[in-house]
Write an enzyme that holds these catalytic residues in place. Structure first.
Site, PDB file in Angstrom:
ATOM      1  N   ASP A  77       0.872  -1.169   0.000  1.00  0.00           N
ATOM      2  CA  ASP A  77       0.000   0.000   0.000  1.00  0.00           C
ATOM      3  C   ASP A  77       0.915   1.227   0.000  1.00  0.00           C
ATOM      4  OD1 ASP A  77      -2.144   1.714   0.016  1.00  0.00           O
ATOM      5  OD2 ASP A  77      -3.202   0.731   1.658  1.00  0.00           O
TER       6      ASP A  77
HETATM    7  C1  NOJ Z   1      -4.023   3.921   0.227  1.00  0.00           C
HETATM    8  C2  NOJ Z   1      -5.215   3.032   0.387  1.00  0.00           C
HETATM    9  O1  NOJ Z   1      -5.141   2.352   1.615  1.00  0.00           O
HETATM   10  C3  NOJ Z   1      -5.404   2.020  -0.725  1.00  0.00           C
HETATM   11  O2  NOJ Z   1      -6.660   1.419  -0.569  1.00  0.00           O
HETATM   12  C4  NOJ Z   1      -5.253   2.667  -2.067  1.00  0.00           C
HETATM   13  O3  NOJ Z   1      -5.466   1.708  -3.080  1.00  0.00           O
HETATM   14  C5  NOJ Z   1      -3.868   3.278  -2.173  1.00  0.00           C
HETATM   15  N1  NOJ Z   1      -3.703   4.274  -1.121  1.00  0.00           N
HETATM   16  C6  NOJ Z   1      -3.614   3.931  -3.521  1.00  0.00           C
HETATM   17  O4  NOJ Z   1      -4.378   5.064  -3.653  1.00  0.00           O
END
Ligand code: NOJ
Length: 744
Positions: A259
Site C-alpha cells: 500500500d
Molecule cells: C491507500 C489506500 O489504503 C489504498 O486502498 C489505495 O489503493 C492506495 N492508497 C492507492 O491510492
C-alpha cells in the site's frame, strides 16, 4: 518452455530488475508548467519504474508508456493502475451499500462496467475489490467494505473479481483485480484506522481470510497488503501470512503490491531502519513498493552486502537478497505478460471503446435502488405521485456527498440531486428547506473539507433553519427528511468516536415529528450509524448510504414506488455507538444465563430499552412475503450425504418483490465456542404478486468445518459429528429453526 518473463530476466541487470519493483503515482505527470521533467519523468528516463497509478487520461498514459519504453534498454512497458473502488467515471453506490443488494449478478455487472470504463482509459489494474470484513462502524473504511459477514464478503469478492477480470485480464474491456487489504485491515483496535488488529488466529481464518480465498479461487491477479499489523507483526513484513498462507496455502500465484508507502512505514511500526524493513518486506512477499521508493534506494546495497541487524532480529545474505529481487521481478514481469503487455506495450491504450455513459447511468440507478434498505414502513411508502412533498434536510440538493468516499474519478456534476430526481419523477417540484447543517462545528468542517469541499454550512442559526423547515412541512402532505453524514465523514483516516446521527439531525426529526405529518426519514451515510430515537419517530425509514451518481434517483424511485425496495443490511445497525464492534455472529458467553443475572441482561447498563434494533440481513419491501415451515430431507445423516432444506416462500402482496432468503447455522456443541449463529447460505428470488416458490438449500457436513489454531502454522480445520441447527428467515433474527444431526 521459457516464457517472456524468463527471457527478459536472463538479460536484465540488477538495476533494471530493481526498477521493475518501483510503483509510482502519476502525480503532476511528465512535465511541470515550465516544461521541466518531473521526478517521475526522470525515473522513467532511467528505467526505474515498473508501474504507475493514478493517470488521469488516455493521453497521459500513452505519453508515460512512450517515455518508459524510451528509458528501458529492454523495452519493458509499464502497467497502469487506479483506485476504481465503486465505479470509475460512473460512480456506483459505496461497496457497503452495493453489498446490501445481496445481488451477486449486479455486483459483477457494476465491476464489469467499471472495468470497461477503466480499460478504455488505458488502465490495466484496479485496486479493488476491497474485501475487508468489518464489524466496527467507527472505522471509516467500512464504507468500502463488504460488511460484517465472511460468507457474503467471499461471494462478493468472487463476483467482483469475475466482473473485473472476465475470463482473462488481457481481454478487451477487462482489468486485473487487486484484492485488498491483506489482511484484517477492517479489525483495527478501537476502530482507529491503521491500528493493529489483535485477534485470535481462529477469527483471522474464519472471518477475515475467507474473502481472500474466494478471490484467489476466482483467479484474482493481484493483492495489496494492508497498513495494519496483525497480532503484532505489520502486514508489510508478515512473511507467514503473505508467503506462508496466501501463496503457500491458497496457491495464489499473482502479484503482491504494497500500500502507499507501506514499506517505509514499517520503520514507524518499530521494525528498524530503511535497509532492514526493505529486506523484510521483500522477504515477506511484497513484490512492488508503492510510492516510498525504498526498494529503489536500498536494494542495490542490500544485494551487494546483505544485512545483519541483530537489534531487529533479522539477517540475510547478499545472495538471498538477490534471489528475492529475482522472485519479485519475475512476478512483476509475469503480471505484465498476463496482461498482454510484453506482446504489445500499447495493449489497451486507445483500442478499447468506452461503454455508453447512458447504460452506466441506468445501471447506477438500478444499483442505487437495490442498495438502499427500507428499515421501517407503516404504510406511508410508497408515496403517491400527487402527494405534496416537503423535502427537508442538508442532502435535499446535495451532489458532492452522494458520490461517497473513494470516488477519485467521479464528478459531482453527474449527480442528479434528490430534489431534481423527485421533480423529474413526479412532474412537480417538492417544497424544500435546508433544515440543519451536516455539521455545525468549524473544526470538523475544516477537517472534512481537506480533500475539497463536501460540507458547506448554511450560516443561518439552527433555530432559523428549523423554522423554515417547519413552515415547509406544514404546507405538505408528507415530509421527507434527509439526514446523515458527509462523504468525508467515512473513508480512509476517517474513524469516528461516535458513529451516530448528529444531534442537530435528531432535533430536526423531532421538530418535524411534532407537525403530525407523515414522516419519511432518508439516511445518507458511509457507515452504519446508530439512529437512536430517530428510528422510532420515523413513519418510514430508508437507509440510502452514499449511492453514487444516481443515488438520489434510486431513492426517488423507491419513495414513489417506481422501484421496489429489496436491500438487506450487510451490517448490524448499532443502537448506540458504544456497542461497537458489533455483528450478528457474536459468540455466546456463560452469562446472561436464562432467568438469572437480570442486571446484566442487556449487555449495557446505560442502553435504554425500546429503541428499535435493525439486525444484519434486515430489510423490508413493498410486498407481503410469507415464509412456510422449513423441512429437511432427513433429521440425521452421515457426513457423506447432502441434506436438503426446503421451504415455500409466498408473495401475498400486490406488488412484485425481491426476497433474500437467508439461512443461518449454529453448532451448539463444539471443541471451542462457535458463533451463536452465522450466515450459511442465501438465495435471492423475485416473486410476482401472489406467486409462491419453493426454495431449496443444499447442506453439506463439510460446510460446518471450523478452524482450531493455537498458532497460524499449526492451524487446522476440524468438524465434529452431532447436532447442528439451521435457522432460515428474512434476516438474522426472525428465523425458524430446524435441527440436524450428523451421524459421522
Ligand atoms: C491507500 C489506500 O489504503 C489504498 O486502498 C489505495 O489503493 C492506495 N492508497 C492507492 O491510492
Amino acid at each position: 518452455m521459457q516464457g517472456h518473463a524468463d527471457r527478459l530476466m536472463a538479460e536484465m541487470t540488477l538495476a533494471e530488475k530493481i526498477g521493475q519493483l518501483n510503483l509510482l503515482a502519476a502525480g503532476e505527470g511528465l512535465t511541470t508548467g515550465a516544461a521541466q521533467a518531473t521526478p517521475l519523468a526522470q525515473r522513467l528516463d532511467a528505467g526505474q519504474v515498473g508501474a504507475i497509478f493514478g493517470t488521469k487520461s488516455l493521453a497521459s498514459a500513452r505519453a508515460m508508456q512512450e517515455r518508459a519504453l524510451e528509458g528501458s534498454r529492454l523495452k519493458i512497458p509499464l502497467f497502469f493502475a487506479e483506485d476504481v473502488i465503486h465505479g470509475h467515471r460512473t460512480v456506483f453506490p459505496l461497496p457497503v451499500a452495493l453489498t446490501c443488494s445481496w445481488d451477486l449478478d449486479l455486483i459483477e455487472d457494476t465491476a464489469a462496467f467499471a472495468a470497461a470504463e477503466a480499460a478504455s482509459e488505458g488502465l490495466h489494474q484496479v485496486y479493488a475489490p476491497m474485501i475487508d470484513v468489518s464489524r466496527d462502524p467507527r472505522w471509516g473504511r467500512i464504507a468500502e467494505s463488504p460488511g460484517e459477514d465472511p460468507l457474503l464478503a467471499a461471494r462478493i469478492a468472487a463476483a467482483a473479481t469475475r466482473g473485473f477480470q472476465g475470463t482473462g485480464i488481457a481481454e478487451q474491456a477487462r482489468v486485473a483485480a487487486c484484492l485488498k487489504h491483506f489482511v484484517a485491515y477492517g479489525a483495527p483496535d478501537s476502530g482507529r484506522d491503521y491500528d493493529n488488529a489483535s485477534l485470535s488466529w481462529e477469527d483471522l481464518l474464519a472471518v477475515y481470510l475467507p474473502p481472500f480465498v474466494a478471490g484467489v479461487r476466482e483467479g484474482a491477479a493481484s493483492v495489496m497488503a494492508s497498513f495494519n499489523a496483525v497480532n503484532k507483526l505489520a502486514m508489510h513484513a508478515h512473511e507467514p501470512l503473505i508467503e506462508g498462507w496466501l501463496r503457500g496455502k491458497t496457491g495464489f500465484g499473482g502479484l503482491v503490491v504494497s500500500d502507499y508507502t507501506g514499506v517505509k512505514e514499517l520503520t514507524a511500526h518499530g521494525l528498524g531502519p530503511a535497509p532492514v524493513v526493505v529486506a523484510r518486506a521483500l522477504h515477506a512477499g511484497i513484490d512492488m513498493d508503492m510510492v516510498g521508493e525504498d526498494y529503489l534506494a536500498e536494494l542495490p546495497a542490500l544485494a551487494e552486502a546483505g544485512i545483519d541487524a541483530p537489534d531487529a532480529g533479522f539477517a540475510m545474505s547478499a545472495s538471498d537478497i538477490k534471489a528475492l529481487i529475482d522472485r519479485a521481478c519475475h512476478r512483476v514481469l509475469s503480471f505484465k505478460d498476463r496482461l498482454g503487455l510484453l506482446e504489445d506495450p500499447f495493449r489497451g491504450i486507445g483500442d478499447t471503446q468506452a461503454p455508453s455513459r447512458l447504460a452506466g447511468r441506468k445501471l447506477a440507478r438500478r444499483a442505487a435502488a437495490r442498495s438502499a434498505v427500507l428499515l421501517k414502513n407503516d404504510g406511508t411508502l410508497p408515496l403517491g405521485e400527487a402527494a405534496r412533498v416537503a423535502l427537508v434536510g442538508p442532502f435535499a440538493h446535495d451532489r458532492r456527498n452522494m458520490l461517497g468516499t473513494w470516488s477519485v474519478s467521479g464528478n459531482s456534476d453527474d449527480v442528479v440531486s434528490l430534489s431534481e430526481a423527485v421533480t423529474a419523477l413526479t412532474g412537480s417540484e417538492p417544497l424544500t428547506a435546508w433544515g440543519a447543517n451536516i455539521v455545525d462545528d468549524d473544526w470538523l468542517t475544516r477537517r472534512l473539507n481537506v480533500h475539497g469541499i463536501t460540507v458547506e454550512p448554511d450560516p443561518r442559526s439552527e433555530a432559523d433553519l428549523l423554522l423554515e423547515a417547519l413552515e415547509q412541512a406544514r404546507q405538505a402532505d408528507v415530509v421527507v427528511v434527509t439526514v446523515g453524514e458527509a462523504k468525508e465523514h467515512a473513508g480512509e483516516s476517517s474513524s469516528s468516536l461516535s458513529p451516530a446521527l448528529p444531534p442537530a439531525h435528531h432535533r430536526l426529526v423531532s421538530a418535524l415529528k411534532e407537525t403530525g405529518k407523515p414522516l419519511v426519514v432518508v439516511v445518507f451515510a458511509g457507515r452504519p450509524l446508530a439512529l437512536g430515537a430517530v428510528a422510532d419517530k420515523a413513519d418510514a425509514l430508508l437507509y440510502a448510504w452514499h449511492g453514487g451518481i444516481a443515488g438520489p434517483e434510486g431513492v426517488a424511485d423507491l419513495l414513489f414506488g417506481a422501484a421496489t425496495p429489496s436491500g438487506r443490511m450487510c451490517v448490524t445497525l448499532p443502537l448506540h455507538p458504544g456497542e461497537t464492534p458489533i455483528s450478528h455472529a457474536e459468540e455466546p458467553t456463560g452469562r446472561p444465563f436464562p432467568g438469572a443475572f437480570q442486571k446484566f441482561r442487556t449487555g449495557w447498563l446505560d442502553l435504554p430499552d425500546g429503541v428499535t434494533r435493525f439486525p444484519f440481513g434486515f430489510g423490508l419491501g413493498y410486498g407481503d412475503i410469507r415464509y412456510g415451515a422449513p423441512s429437511v430431507s432427513g433429521a440425521s445423516a452421515p457426513a457423506s450425504d447432502k441434506v436438503l432444506l426446503t421451504l415455500d416462500i409466498e408473495n401475498a402482496g400486490d406488488r412484485e418483490a425481491v426476497e433474500t432468503v437467508q439461512l443461518y447455522a449454529s453448532d451448539p456443541v463444539a471443541r471451542i465456542t462457535r458463533p451463536a449463529r452465522f450466515l450459511f447460505d442465501f438465495k435471492q428470488i423475485r416473486l410476482s404478486p401472489g406467486e409462491r416458490r419453493e426454495v431449496v438449500f443444499e447442506i453439506h457436513a463439510a460446510q460446518f468445518a471450523y478452524p482450531i489454531a493455537p498458532s497460524l502454522e499449526t492451524a487446522e480445520w476440524v468438524r465434529d459429528p452431532g447436532l447442528v441447527q439451521l435457522h432460515v428467515g428474512p434476516n438474522s433474527r426472525d428465523t425458524q429453526t430446524v435441527d440436524l444431526t450428523w451421524d459421522s
